[in-house]
Structures are given as C-alpha cells and as structure tokens.
Design a protein around this motif. Structure first.
Motif, PDB file in Angstrom:
ATOM      1  N   ARG A  36     -28.521  22.396 -25.297  1.00 56.92           N
ATOM      2  CA  ARG A  36     -27.584  23.148 -24.450  1.00 56.92           C
ATOM      3  C   ARG A  36     -26.426  23.738 -25.234  1.00 56.92           C
ATOM      4  N   LEU A  37     -26.262  23.325 -26.483  1.00 58.01           N
ATOM      5  CA  LEU A  37     -25.147  23.813 -27.290  1.00 58.01           C
ATOM      6  C   LEU A  37     -25.539  25.084 -28.034  1.00 58.01           C
ATOM      7  N   VAL A  38     -24.646  26.045 -28.032  1.00 59.37           N
ATOM      8  CA  VAL A  38     -24.828  27.267 -28.806  1.00 59.37           C
ATOM      9  C   VAL A  38     -23.629  27.363 -29.739  1.00 59.37           C
ATOM     10  N   SER A  39     -23.856  27.173 -31.020  1.00 57.59           N
ATOM     11  CA  SER A  39     -22.788  27.150 -32.023  1.00 57.59           C
ATOM     12  C   SER A  39     -21.721  26.115 -31.684  1.00 57.59           C
ATOM     13  N   GLY A  40     -22.149  24.997 -31.131  1.00 61.56           N
ATOM     14  CA  GLY A  40     -21.234  23.914 -30.819  1.00 61.56           C
ATOM     15  C   GLY A  40     -20.483  24.089 -29.514  1.00 61.56           C
ATOM     16  N   VAL A  41     -20.807  25.132 -28.750  1.00 64.22           N
ATOM     17  CA  VAL A  41     -20.110  25.411 -27.497  1.00 64.22           C
ATOM     18  C   VAL A  41     -21.029  25.084 -26.332  1.00 64.22           C
ATOM     19  N   LEU A  42     -20.519  24.318 -25.382  1.00 58.26           N
ATOM     20  CA  LEU A  42     -21.259  23.952 -24.175  1.00 58.26           C
ATOM     21  C   LEU A  42     -20.814  24.880 -23.053  1.00 58.26           C
ATOM     22  N   THR A  43     -21.779  25.547 -22.407  1.00 54.90           N
ATOM     23  CA  THR A  43     -21.471  26.500 -21.343  1.00 54.90           C
ATOM     24  C   THR A  43     -22.148  26.066 -20.056  1.00 54.90           C
ATOM     25  N   ILE A  44     -21.381  26.047 -18.977  1.00 50.93           N
ATOM     26  CA  ILE A  44     -21.864  25.682 -17.651  1.00 50.93           C
ATOM     27  C   ILE A  44     -21.699  26.903 -16.750  1.00 50.93           C
TER      28      ILE A  44
END
Length: 136
Positions: free
Chosen positions: A61-69
C-alpha cells in the motif's frame, strides 16, 4: 491512532476531488472525494522498530513511503474526511500492533478422544441399521 500515538495534523495531506456515483444536482459541483496521505517513512512519530513493522505489513500500500487512503462512500466531504481519518488510524494501528503470540501445541485429553470415538461408532451403527438388506 490509539491512546498513546496520534498522527500530528501537520504530517497529513488532504486532497479533494469530485466523487463518482449518485448524488443528485450537487454531484458535479462538490469535491466530496477525499484522499488522505501520510508519509510513513518521513515521519518521526514511530520508533524504528514500529516503522519497520509497519513498512513490512503495509508494503503493497506504500508508494515511496507514503500511505494514501481514499474515501468517497459518503455524499458530504466532512463525512468522507472522518471516514478517511478513521480508516488511516485503524490501518496504522493494526500495522504496528504486536504480532500474536504463537500457539502452544496441546494434545486432546483421553476423555475427549474416547467420547469422539464412541460418537463415531454410534453414528456408524445408526447408518448400518438403515441399510436395506434383501431378504431370501
């Protein structure tokens, strides 16, 4: 997130866009869809061990260490913001939770084994009695 950890509002970034689906006349004018992002790797909130555990569990679920909901199930932006924040908190809390204790292998008691075998024999006898034997 939980009683001891709270993500600071400064670390969260919000994006709003138009949501699909039903909504009447306001669907084309209101930005009710919410995207909530949190930079997990860039945050100093979590200790290194919890951060590693979260990265391991949320890896896909992480994209470049960023979690987006993303939340767009409600018609109002406010309710979608609340839903996204709750979902982020639950997701991160479950990601940093301690792993469950390993199950200790046990053996069934002698009595339970005997009861199981007795029940199986009774069931087999019942089925055997149902058979229709041809008479000579």
């Amino acid at each position: 997130m939980n009683d001891r950890l709270t993500i600071p509002a400064a670390e969260l970034s919000w994006r709003f866009s138009r949501s699909g689906g039903p909504g009447g006349q306001g669907v084309n004018t209101t930005d009710s869809r919410v995207e909530l992002s949190w930079d997990l790797l860039g945050s100093d909130l979590l200790p290194a061990t919890l951060k590693e555990r979260a990265v391991e569990r949320l890896g896909a679920r992480l994209v470049s260490g960023v979690l987006t909901i993303t939340a767009s199930e409600h018609r109002s932006q406010l309710r979608n913001r609340e839903a996204a924040a709750a979902r982020l908190g639950n997701l991160v809390a479950s990601a940093i939770a301690a792993p469950p204790r390993a199950r200790r292998a046990t053996r069934p008691t002698k009595g339970s084994v005997e009861r199981r075998i007795t029940a199986k024999k009774q069931r087999a006898e019942t089925k055997r009695n149902r058979r229709n034997y041809p008479t000579d």
